[in-house]
Design an enzyme around this catalytic site. Structure first.
Site, mmCIF file in Angstrom:
data_model
loop_
_atom_site.group_PDB
_atom_site.id
_atom_site.type_symbol
_atom_site.label_atom_id
_atom_site.label_comp_id
_atom_site.label_asym_id
_atom_site.label_seq_id
_atom_site.Cartn_x
_atom_site.Cartn_y
_atom_site.Cartn_z
ATOM 1 N N ASP A 109 14.241 14.896 -31.857
ATOM 2 C CA ASP A 109 13.901 15.528 -30.572
ATOM 3 C C ASP A 109 15.171 15.362 -29.723
ATOM 4 O O ASP A 109 16.266 15.203 -30.284
ATOM 5 C CB ASP A 109 12.674 14.854 -29.933
ATOM 6 C CG ASP A 109 12.098 15.658 -28.757
ATOM 7 O OD1 ASP A 109 11.430 16.669 -29.004
ATOM 8 O OD2 ASP A 109 12.335 15.285 -27.587
ATOM 9 N N LYS A 121 4.514 10.737 -31.565
ATOM 10 C CA LYS A 121 5.827 10.899 -30.925
ATOM 11 C C LYS A 121 6.396 9.500 -30.712
ATOM 12 O O LYS A 121 5.651 8.528 -30.584
ATOM 13 C CB LYS A 121 5.688 11.577 -29.566
ATOM 14 C CG LYS A 121 6.977 12.133 -29.022
ATOM 15 C CD LYS A 121 7.256 13.510 -29.618
ATOM 16 C CE LYS A 121 8.627 14.057 -29.271
ATOM 17 N NZ LYS A 121 8.730 15.465 -29.681
HETATM 18 P P1 NDP Z 1 18.932 18.136 -27.916
HETATM 19 O O1 NDP Z 1 19.203 16.720 -27.665
HETATM 20 O O2 NDP Z 1 19.551 18.802 -29.093
HETATM 21 O O3 NDP Z 1 19.228 18.983 -26.628
HETATM 22 C C1 NDP Z 1 18.551 18.714 -25.442
HETATM 23 C C2 NDP Z 1 19.060 19.627 -24.373
HETATM 24 O O4 NDP Z 1 18.352 19.415 -23.148
HETATM 25 C C3 NDP Z 1 20.479 19.365 -24.079
HETATM 26 O O5 NDP Z 1 21.077 20.537 -23.648
HETATM 27 C C4 NDP Z 1 20.313 18.329 -22.987
HETATM 28 O O6 NDP Z 1 21.422 18.174 -22.250
HETATM 29 C C5 NDP Z 1 19.224 18.878 -22.161
HETATM 30 N N1 NDP Z 1 18.558 17.827 -21.405
HETATM 31 C C6 NDP Z 1 17.943 16.727 -21.882
HETATM 32 N N2 NDP Z 1 17.420 15.997 -20.883
HETATM 33 C C7 NDP Z 1 17.724 16.648 -19.764
HETATM 34 C C8 NDP Z 1 17.453 16.397 -18.417
HETATM 35 N N3 NDP Z 1 16.776 15.312 -18.017
HETATM 36 N N4 NDP Z 1 17.899 17.299 -17.525
HETATM 37 C C9 NDP Z 1 18.562 18.399 -17.899
HETATM 38 N N5 NDP Z 1 18.847 18.688 -19.186
HETATM 39 C C10 NDP Z 1 18.440 17.816 -20.089
HETATM 40 O O7 NDP Z 1 17.334 18.297 -27.995
HETATM 41 P P2 NDP Z 1 16.474 19.485 -28.568
HETATM 42 O O8 NDP Z 1 17.187 20.766 -28.461
HETATM 43 O O9 NDP Z 1 15.959 19.045 -29.866
HETATM 44 O O10 NDP Z 1 15.245 19.483 -27.548
HETATM 45 C C11 NDP Z 1 15.146 20.368 -26.413
HETATM 46 C C12 NDP Z 1 13.683 20.567 -26.043
HETATM 47 O O11 NDP Z 1 12.972 21.145 -27.155
HETATM 48 C C13 NDP Z 1 12.921 19.286 -25.701
HETATM 49 O O12 NDP Z 1 11.922 19.587 -24.748
HETATM 50 C C14 NDP Z 1 12.225 18.955 -27.025
HETATM 51 O O13 NDP Z 1 11.090 18.143 -26.831
HETATM 52 C C15 NDP Z 1 11.865 20.334 -27.501
HETATM 53 N N6 NDP Z 1 11.599 20.497 -28.917
HETATM 54 C C16 NDP Z 1 12.476 20.098 -29.886
HETATM 55 C C17 NDP Z 1 12.195 20.323 -31.225
HETATM 56 C C18 NDP Z 1 13.156 19.983 -32.309
HETATM 57 O O14 NDP Z 1 12.828 20.248 -33.465
HETATM 58 N N7 NDP Z 1 14.312 19.420 -32.031
HETATM 59 C C19 NDP Z 1 10.935 20.934 -31.640
HETATM 60 C C20 NDP Z 1 10.110 21.376 -30.542
HETATM 61 C C21 NDP Z 1 10.444 21.139 -29.256
HETATM 62 P P3 NDP Z 1 22.103 16.767 -22.400
HETATM 63 O O15 NDP Z 1 22.346 16.549 -23.864
HETATM 64 O O16 NDP Z 1 23.308 17.048 -21.641
HETATM 65 O O17 NDP Z 1 21.146 15.759 -21.806
HETATM 66 O O1 2IT Z 2 8.486 18.523 -30.281
HETATM 67 C C1 2IT Z 2 8.518 18.740 -31.504
HETATM 68 O O2 2IT Z 2 7.692 19.462 -32.071
HETATM 69 C C2 2IT Z 2 9.609 18.143 -32.277
HETATM 70 N N1 2IT Z 2 10.469 17.494 -31.701
HETATM 71 C C3 2IT Z 2 9.665 18.292 -33.768
HETATM 72 C C4 2IT Z 2 8.790 17.285 -34.450
HETATM 73 C C5 2IT Z 2 8.877 17.234 -35.933
HETATM 74 O O3 2IT Z 2 8.184 16.367 -36.495
HETATM 75 O O4 2IT Z 2 9.588 18.015 -36.564
#
Ligand code: NDP
Ligand code: 2IT
Length: 443
Positions: free
Chosen positions: A164, A124
């Protein structure tokens, strides 16, 4: 060594890393009995080695803003475990990023990637850079500076970053461009790439789709489905966006989204154009969900979480520790059937206890959100083959992987008529990595 002594030792070695210790604690609680009953694991100190990253990189990221002022951020890459494949995991750009947060995420990624059955180790990275309010050019210059150091540590057979929080298709594009320029190589070093330059169909949707596929498998164990169900979702980013689409396809109604500013409640359901509007909000770099309330004239609840709303299914898709004990109790009291994590570690340990004690279906992110990284693995395969699979082919593979992860969780987590998905995911993920480490000697 006793379990508590082991945990105390990890805590002493990693002061002020509460998120990392939280993640270690959960895994150790699940795998300790298996570990103790396998003398070969103990002799080889598999668990002691597993909690120590193979390598931690920290670096300066200087860049210039649009006013010509010099800015300095900190960049990181945690290369945690490469026993079953190259380090693999996302990059997070958010002001809350610390070493502890990235170590927790890297640690979780080891077990998650193992569960996918694809050959990927755990890693990560990211930065405390805040994309909020930045121009496109500022984001580009930051990404270029970040990659001008990271490029010497990564490669398609070494370490393959992805997105992420704060890192989506746009950022992956800028990062990839700089890598290619510096290495003079067009190769699958990042995933989440654009479709014209090595990306995979379905990767943008994959995490959210996978989470809903997983939740659907959980519901099936109770002869339930998404049809006609009310669903509360947090976040409005990439994961939430994919989840909303799939819930609609399966006949459910999503009534909430949230951001750091609060949550919106849309009684009619978030569907059609409203889903596309989520992409606009994400691209605006404004970081607020209130815009949705103004656009569609629905209520906005400032500074509150959506878990107070009555729902059948809750999908936390925002960030770590966003659903606490009180929220869990609210969900239970409101008759919620199922909580499936799209985000990484969104439920606090106290919240998990309440959900499990009340026999609510509950699955941790490392199982339920593995569809994102699994589809990254499929992107890597397509890059190696120099061939692209169709949308249907990728979606079918993703769906099959999520069903398989669900089966692994049930196999290792079944306890009478209840499935402890936390234990199931941790033990299943651990066994494969532990055995690979054993085979490869003390390295
Ligand atoms: P994005 O940046 O697309 O969206 C993140 C979301 O979470 C936004 O709505 C954001 O709001 C909100 N957010 C972030 N930090 C905070 C905070 N401190 N307090 C409240 N809201 C917050 O990210 P993703 O959708 O990619 O990621 C969301 C979650 O999913 C994370 O936990 C990530 O680790 C997990 N994840 C992502 C994967 C991926 O492929 N993208 C895979 C597996 C897990 P704002 O933008 O307003 O901060
Ligand atoms: O938390 C996660 O699994 C991710 N943000 C996706 C990682 C990846 O390599 O696609």
């Amino acid at each position: 060594m006793e379990k508590q002594a082991f945990l105390d030792d990890v805590a002493a070695k990693n002061p002020a890393q509460s998120e990392f210790l939280q993640a270690v604690h959960e895994v150790v609680e699940s795998v300790w009995d298996v570990y103790q009953s396998n003398p070969r694991f103990k002799e080889a100190k598999i668990l002691e080695r597993m909690v120590e990253p193979e390598r931690v990189l920290m670096f300066r990221v200087p860049w210039t803003n649009d006013k010509g002022e010099v800015q300095v951020n900190r960049g990181y890459r945690i290369e945690f475990n490469s026993a079953i494949g190259p380090y693999k995991g996302g990059l997070r750009f958010h002001p809350s990023v610390t070493l502890s947060i990235l170590k927790f995420l890297g640690f979780e990624q080891i077990f998650k990637n193992s569960l996918t059955t694809l050959p990927m180790g755990g890693g990560k990275g990211g930065s405390d850079f805040n994309p909020k309010g930045k121009s496109d050019n500022e984001i580009m210059r930051f990404c270029q500076s970040f990659m001008s150091e990271l490029f010497r540590h990564i490669g398609p057979n070494t370490d393959v970053p992805a997105g992420d929080i704060g890192v989506g298709g746009r950022e992956v594009g800028y990062l990839y461009g700089m890598y290619k320029k510096l290495r003079n190589e067009f190769t699958g070093v990042l995933t989440g790439k654009g479709l014209n330059w090595g990306g995979s169909l379905i990767r943008p949707e994959a995490t959210g789709f996978g989470t809903v596929y997983f939740a659907d498998e959980m519901l099936k164990t109770k002869n339930e489905s998404f049809a006609g169900k009310t669903v509360a979702i947090s976040g409005f980013g990439n994961v939430a966006w994919g989840a909303v689409q799939k819930v609609n396809e399966l006949g459910g109604k999503v009534v909430t989204l949230s951001g750091p500013d609060g949550y919106i409640y849309d009684e009619d359901g978030i569907s059609g154009d409203k889903i596309d509007y989520m992409l606009e909000m994400r691209a605006s770099n404004r970081d607020v969900v209130e815009d949705y309330a103004e656009e569609y004239d629905v209520p906005f609840y400032e500074g509150r979480h959506p878990w107070e709303v009555k729902c059948d299914i809750a999908l936390p898709c925002a960030t770590e520790n966003e659903l606490n004990e009180k929220d869990a109790q609210n969900l239970v009291d409101n008759g919620c059937l199922c909580v499936t994590e799209g985000a990484n570690m969104p439920c606090t340990p106290e919240a998990i206890k309440i959900l499990q004690r009340n026999k609510i279906l509950y699955a941790p992110g490392k199982a339920a959100n593995a569809g994102g990284v699994a589809t990254s693995g499929l992107e890597m395969s397509q890059n190696s083959l120099r061939f692209n699979w169709s949308r249907e082919e990728v979606d079918e593979k993703l769906h099959q992987i999520m069903k398989n992860i669900h089966e692994q969780c049930v196999r290792y987590g079944k306890d009478g008529d209840y499935v402890d998905y936390v234990k199931g995911a941790n033990v299943a993920g651990f066994m494969k990595v532990a055995n690979a480490m054993l085979d490869q000697g003390v390295v």
